[in-house]
Design an enzyme around this catalytic site. Structure first.
Site, PDB file in Angstrom:
ATOM      1  N   GLU A   1       0.836  -1.197   0.000  1.00  0.00           N
ATOM      2  CA  GLU A   1       0.000   0.000   0.000  1.00  0.00           C
ATOM      3  C   GLU A   1       0.870   1.245   0.000  1.00  0.00           C
ATOM      4  OE1 GLU A   1      -3.133   0.021   2.849  1.00  0.00           O
ATOM      5  OE2 GLU A   1      -3.880  -1.943   2.270  1.00  0.00           O
TER       6      GLU A   1
ATOM      7  N   HIS B   1      -9.309  10.279   2.834  1.00  0.00           N
ATOM      8  CA  HIS B   1      -9.047   9.163   1.926  1.00  0.00           C
ATOM      9  C   HIS B   1      -9.253   9.646   0.498  1.00  0.00           C
ATOM     10  CE1 HIS B   1      -9.144   5.249   0.007  1.00  0.00           C
ATOM     11  NE2 HIS B   1      -8.681   4.735   1.127  1.00  0.00           N
TER      12      HIS B   1
ATOM     13  N   ARG C   1      -1.224   9.350   1.609  1.00  0.00           N
ATOM     14  CA  ARG C   1      -2.633   9.679   1.399  1.00  0.00           C
ATOM     15  C   ARG C   1      -2.901  11.176   1.341  1.00  0.00           C
ATOM     16  NH1 ARG C   1      -5.642   5.248   5.309  1.00  0.00           N
ATOM     17  NH2 ARG C   1      -5.701   3.582   3.775  1.00  0.00           N
TER      18      ARG C   1
ATOM     19  N   HIS D   1     -11.477  10.497   6.503  1.00  0.00           N
ATOM     20  CA  HIS D   1     -11.260   9.071   6.712  1.00  0.00           C
ATOM     21  C   HIS D   1     -10.779   8.733   8.115  1.00  0.00           C
ATOM     22  CE1 HIS D   1     -10.517   4.947   5.635  1.00  0.00           C
ATOM     23  NE2 HIS D   1      -9.220   5.045   5.848  1.00  0.00           N
TER      24      HIS D   1
ATOM     25  N   ARG E   1      -1.245   9.458   8.864  1.00  0.00           N
ATOM     26  CA  ARG E   1      -1.164   8.026   9.142  1.00  0.00           C
ATOM     27  C   ARG E   1      -0.705   7.231   7.929  1.00  0.00           C
ATOM     28  NH1 ARG E   1      -4.805   3.650   8.494  1.00  0.00           N
ATOM     29  NH2 ARG E   1      -6.402   5.066   7.715  1.00  0.00           N
TER      30      ARG E   1
END
Length: 536
Positions: free
Chosen positions: A120, A238, A285, A348, A383
């Protein structure tokens, strides 16, 4: 219930943090009650698609390492993480995975029995474990919930469902109880220590990947008790929520789809991420979310295109790899393998929260926190993907051990924090949920400005939450308190960092130009911000 020695613990919330904490309390022989406002296991955790980041023995053999995971986490957090907390979390991942397997969690495996490890955004190695492809959160919740139910059946813990905690009771400066609404009655549960594991704040925004129950309940409880709320300005968006105005039930599309090779394009087919970041669609992100939002502000629509992935891997690959996502999209008349899907950036995850140490202690004696409502300093300003499930469970178990052994009065150290206290609200104008959501989405979203934040602060300071029903009013009040704390933190941090992006700062202006739109520059300064709510 079987009588045991030790303190009586109350755990508020039943996502992966709350359930893990309950099972650890049972293992250690402590009396524990789980208090949850909906059904056991409901909430954000069961919606987690991406997976669980963990370096296991298999991972080390494949060339990954705990220190590489630490380095990736620190880099994604924009240098704002607590290094000790990050090291503890990453090092504990292997043991946690083994414990989860003891609770009958079945991680996806290859034919030879090795874990199927995904990649990811901002990870330097394949280290993401999954359950049923894109249903990791649901798989974890199912297994942990079943274990908790079995413990309840065996008389090892108590469960109170459909109970909204709405106050903490103190006597002689000691936490003594939790007041809660149940069947429209207000009751009090006596306790020696409380763990807040209540999740996030998604209901503060118009577009969010969170369920409706994410109403910042733990933040409201902690703030009214005087706890320090830290790094409130850092809210992660997100990048790829299916346009909620057109397809309200389609939900988000996991970052793992981009990990498999999906790309982001405009309505004309132009791919824009390679020009913005060296990792393109696999950039952190906050970078991807800003890029998408920037395209929207410039008048473009953005689409996630996974057709080349299907062509490369063969027909049916995306359905097999992402069964839950594919099913939701199919129900909305969409097909990830056959067409680009329009997406927008949506709230998110909250990196800020109740400030804790690595044992889950808050600044209030007897009050602990874990999961999204806590700020362990692991996530910093942004994060790293799939670290949330890991952090929630590692520190929830840490917190329970401390709750059992701590001496009265033990709290976390807040001496290094710069606090910005909020003035009392004037409570002049009524404020309903949809109004708060509209304001927060406009001024606390992907991009922020000093002028917008000051305007929002003025509105919030002169408002009073209004709602039908005691639960609805309690939830809205928690969101209102949290919005005030976030706004104050965002005002004080006048430069951009991680997920907090100020368009009126020099760095924000440069990024805006890169993303394709502009805003007038204003004077900047820099502050580390933590917020403490008083006189809410």
């Amino acid at each position: 219930m079987t009588k045991t020695t030790g303190r009586h613990l109350v755990i508020i919330g039943s996502g992966v943090a709350g359930l893990s904490a309950a099972l650890e309390a049972v293992r250690l022989g402590s009396q524990v009650t789980v208090l949850t406002k909906d059904a056991l296991g409901d909430g954000n955790s069961k919606l987690a698609q991406g997976g669980l980041s963990a370096v296991t023995v298999q991972g080390v053999a494949a060339g990954d390492s705990v220190q590489a995971h630490v380095a990736d986490t620190l880099k994604a957090g924009a240098g704002h993480c607590g290094v000790n907390a990050v090291q503890l979390m990453c090092a504990a991942a292997g043991e946690l995975v083994a414990t989860l397997e003891d609770y009958a969690v079945n991680f996806d495996a290859n034919a030879d029995g090795s874990y199927q490890l995904g990649l990811e955004a901002a990870h330097s190695a394949h280290r993401i474990l999954h359950v049923d492809g894109d249903a990791t959160g649901a798989g974890l919740i199912d297994a942990l919930r079943q274990a908790v139910r079995l413990a309840h059946k065996a008389g090892q813990l108590e469960i109170i469902e459909y109970a909204l905690a709405n106050g903490l009771e103190f006597a002689d400066d000691q936490l003594r109880g939790v007041s809660y609404l149940h069947d429209d009655q207000e009751l009090v549960l006596e306790t020696d220590a409380v763990l807040l594991a209540t999740g996030g704040l998604g209901s503060l925004f118009t577009a969010s990947t969170n369920p409706a129950g994410a109403t910042a309940d733990g933040i409201g409880l902690a703030a009214r008790a005087g706890a320090v709320i830290a790094d409130a300005e850092f809210i992660q968006f997100h990048p790829t929520l299916v346009d909620p105005l057109k397809y309200p039930q389609a939900g988000m599309i996991s970052e793992a789809v981009r990990g498999e090779g999906a790309i982001l394009v405009t309505e004309s087919g132009d791919r824009f991420m390679p020009a913005i970041h060296e990792l393109a669609e696999l950039a952190p992100r906050d970078v991807v979310a800003r890029a998408i939002h920037g395209q929207n502000l410039a008048g473009h629509r953005v689409f996630l295109d996974a057709r080349a992935v299907e062509q490369k891997q063969g027909a049916g690959f995306l359905t097999r790899r992402f069964p839950s996502i594919s099913a939701r999209l199919k129900a909305a008349g969409l097909d990830l393998a056959a067409q680009p899907i329009e997406v927008v950036a949506a709230q998110h995850y909250w990196m800020g929260g109740i400030h804790t140490d690595t044992k889950g202690r808050s600044s209030v004696p007897g009050l602990y926190a874990a999961g999204e409502c806590a700020n362990t300093m692991v996530h910093g300003a942004n994060r790293l993907a799939s670290n949330s499930l890991l952090e929630a469970m590692v520190f929830a178990r840490q917190a329970v051990r401390a709750m059992i052994t701590d001496q009265a009065g033990r709290v976390c150290d807040t001496s290094q924090l710069q606090l910005s206290e909020l003035p009392p609200a004037k409570n002049d104008a009524p404020l309903e949920l949809h109004q708060l959501q509209t304001l927060a989405s406009e001024h606390l979203g992907v991009h922020r400005t000093g002028q917008g934040l000051q305007s929002l602060r003025s509105v919030l300071e002169s408002s009073a939450p209004v709602a039908q029903g005691r639960r609805e009013l309690a939830e809205l009040t928690n969101l209102w308190i949290t919005a005030r704390i976030i706004t104050q933190g965002a005002i004080r941090r006048t430069s951009s960092l991680g997920a907090h992006h100020r368009l009126d700062a020099q760095d924000g202006q440069q990024a805006a130009i890169r993303y394709g739109f502009r805003l007038a520059q204003t004077k900047r300064s820099d502050n580390r911000t933590q917020s403490k709510e008083i006189n809410a």
